[in-house]
Write an enzyme that holds these catalytic residues in place. Structure first.
Site, PDB file in Angstrom:
ATOM      1  N   CYS A 384       0.178  -1.430  -0.130  1.00  0.00           N
ATOM      2  CA  CYS A 384      -0.122   0.211   0.241  1.00  0.00           C
ATOM      3  C   CYS A 384       0.316   1.450   0.120  1.00  0.00           C
ATOM      4  CB  CYS A 384      -1.285   0.048   1.315  1.00  0.00           C
ATOM      5  SG  CYS A 384      -2.357   0.637   0.781  1.00  0.00           S
ATOM      6  N   HIS A 510      -3.516  -4.821   0.625  1.00  0.00           N
ATOM      7  CA  HIS A 510      -3.126  -5.130   1.491  1.00  0.00           C
ATOM      8  C   HIS A 510      -3.368  -7.080   1.414  1.00  0.00           C
ATOM      9  CE1 HIS A 510      -2.993  -2.084   4.138  1.00  0.00           C
ATOM     10  NE2 HIS A 510      -3.581  -1.257   3.393  1.00  0.00           N
ATOM     11  N   GLU A 512      -1.819  -9.365   3.423  1.00  0.00           N
ATOM     12  CA  GLU A 512      -1.125 -10.040   4.673  1.00  0.00           C
ATOM     13  C   GLU A 512      -3.197  -9.917   5.427  1.00  0.00           C
ATOM     14  OE1 GLU A 512      -1.440  -7.028   4.129  1.00  0.00           O
ATOM     15  OE2 GLU A 512      -1.619  -5.193   5.369  1.00  0.00           O
TER      16      GLU A 512
END
Ligand code: GLN
Length: 538
Positions: A384, A510, A512
């Site tokens: 990001c 993202h 993650e």
């Protein structure tokens, strides 16, 4: 399986930060591993509508779901443990409860009645708890109530639990109370009194705990368990010890050994079978027996608080296990990183991740870090804001566009290579208005990303207002930094890569958030593999 959904409530006493989320997720794992369709919900007693507007220092990371909810980081644990996506319905705050009650009042839906905490707020809480159960998707709903019993702000939640127990009847609900049994070194003893008081506080609101989960640094002896059971009015088998673990991923097995799933299922009148934890235990064994190690630098401005980057840290644990290596994380504060010390701080690393973030503070350090790893062929993943910094660094140092920047940091920049998305230009409210949730991305054939994902069609979660400015795309690509992932509808650049580099990937989304124990994120897996390769060839 079951016809009526069953409800488990997890409350906390004595102290905050005892790990209710991990206990809830571990129990859910044990139930899921016996075939029960289980979900977990978090009720947060604060007045913010959601944690999206909270500073990470206040509340840790803001976790984002597929449907674009900005939620508490505990939802990340739920997904990582269960490998089942959560949604807006899995996180409810007092702010949201009040907002819907007040909206109803404005629409006249209360037909002239006085609107009160009881029954209107409590009814709304009960409704929110039952939305998940009534969906038909779950056999068991675990609801974690944030905060500590006795807090003024948790009272309506505890009252809602009391009423639901009454509404749903015997064997349909179960209350687990998580407490702390402190060890007093001066006395050489574990103390039960705080737990007794906290159970009593819960009882003052009409709720009797069925099960106590006791956080402790030392084993609870049989006599301590008997004492806790007798004075807190629970069965002795319902006193569950939760001893400090070296990793959160040990907790499901620890709870299994203590029989937490067994007492819960007995209380709910459900069958208890041996949970199938084969895949979980395979992960654990790889996680605990690494064959090597790599060191990755995590560059961010909230590094003092580990919870700010929770999902990133966990994604590295999953990717490490997948690669059979231990991933050491070196946190590096972007604010104190400069051209003079970048070699000292990054030179020894096997990979560098530049973290997400907002605002100007620390961005020059991030840009300097990208320059160093780009010039030294060190594997790089930018997430990001980290991806945006990679684009700015390239524009400045390779294309020679001095002062290139994001308009988030410098509205007057002559080269706005990162700019506010068109759809964001008229946005006034800060909360819940970013580009959020899951979006499609088409990945270019032969790119690092395509090789990592094994497909060209991916969906990833977003949380940002700014984007790669497509006015600069052809120039930047011609200079070597390729846009290898695009949103198929809008053409927004979602992935950039540097083909001439060892492994250099920036993503606007993202990754993650989607990494779980059962399904480690392919980009993290590929990044750790690249770090390992880099280390071996160094
Ligand atoms: N601040 C940047 C934006 O809004 C990046 C956000 C992020 O890193 N999540 O676009």
């Amino acid at each position: 399986m079951t016809t009526n959904p069953k409800y488990i409530f997890v409350t906390g006493g004595v102290s905050s930060s005892l790990g209710k989320g991990i206990i809830a997720a571990s129990l859910a794992k044990l139930l899921q591993a016996q075939g029960y369709r289980t979900t977990i919900q978090k009720l947060d007693p604060y007045i913010n509508i959601d944690p999206g507007t909270l500073n990470p220092y206040e509340h840790g990371e803001c976790y984002v779901t597929d449907d674009g909810a900005e939620t508490d980081l505990d939802l990340g644990h739920y997904e990582r443990f269960l490998n089942v996506p959560t949604s807006q319905a899995n996180n409810v705050t007092t702010g949201r409860i009040y907002q819907s009650v007040i909206d109803k009042e404005r629409r006249g839906e209360f037909l002239g009645k006085t609107v009160q905490v009881i029954p209107h707020i409590t009814d709304e809480i009960k409704h929110r708890i039952q939305i998940l159960g009534n969906s038909g998707d779950y056999d068991i709903v675990i609801t974690e109530i944030g905060g500590t019993v006795g807090d003024i702000e948790s009272l309506p939640y505890i009252e809602a639990v009391r009423q639901l127990e009454w509404d749903l009847g015997e064997h349909n609900t179960c209350v687990i109370h998580l407490t702390l049994v402190p060890y007093l070194s001066a006395a050489g003893e574990l103390k039960t009194k705080p737990t007794q008081h906290s159970v009593k506080t819960l009882m003052e609101s009409g709720v009797q705990a069925d099960i106590l989960v006791c956080r402790t640094e030392h084993e609870l002896s049989d006599s301590i368990k008997t004492k806790l059971a007798r004075f807190c009015n629970v069965k002795k088998e319902a006193v569950i010890q939760s001893i400090d673990a070296s990793t959160i991923y040990d907790v499901p097995n620890l709870m299994l050994d203590e029989g937490l799933d067994k007492v819960v299922l007995r209380q709910l009148n459900l069958k208890n079978e041996e949970p199938n934890l084969t895949r979980w235990n395979e992960f654990l064994s790889r996680h605990k027996n690494p064959k090597g190690e790599v060191t990755i630098g995590l560059i961010g401005k909230y590094v003092e608080l580990q919870d700010s980057y929770k999902s990133i840290l966990e994604a590295f644990i999953h990717a490490g296990a997948e690669n059979e290596v231990k991933v050491n994380i070196e946190s590096i504060h972007s604010e104190y990183l400069s051209v003079d010390d970048v070699k000292r701080k990054l030179g020894h690393l096997d990979g560098v991740l530049v973290a997400p973030g907002f605002g100007e503070r620390g961005i020059e350090g991030k840009i300097e870090a990208v320059r160093y790893v780009r010039e030294h062929n060190i594997p790089f993943l930018g997430i990001c804001l980290g991806m945006q910094m990679a684009v700015i660094e390239y524009a400045r140092n390779v294309l020679g566009l001095n002062d290139a920047n994001s308009t988030e940091m410098d509205e007057q920049t002559p080269h706005p290579v990162i700019d506010l998305m068109e759809s964001q230009k008229d946005v006034v409210n800060k909360g819940g208005t970013m580009r959020l949730g899951s979006w499609d991305c088409k990945v270019e054939e032969g790119s690092i990303a395509e090789k990592a994902y094994g497909t060209q069609d991916i969906k990833e979660r977003h949380r940002h207002r700014f984007e790669f400015n497509n006015d600069y795309k052809s120039k930047i690509e011609a200079a070597g930094l390729k846009a290898t992932g695009l949103n198929p509808e809008t053409g927004l650049v979602e992935i950039v890569e540097l083909p001439s580099h060892n492994w250099f990937v920036g993503v606007q989304y993202h990754p993650e958030y989607k990494s779980t124990v059962a399904s480690p994120h392919p980009l993290f897996v590929s990044f750790v593999a690249a770090a390992l390769k880099y280390k071996i060839n160094k």
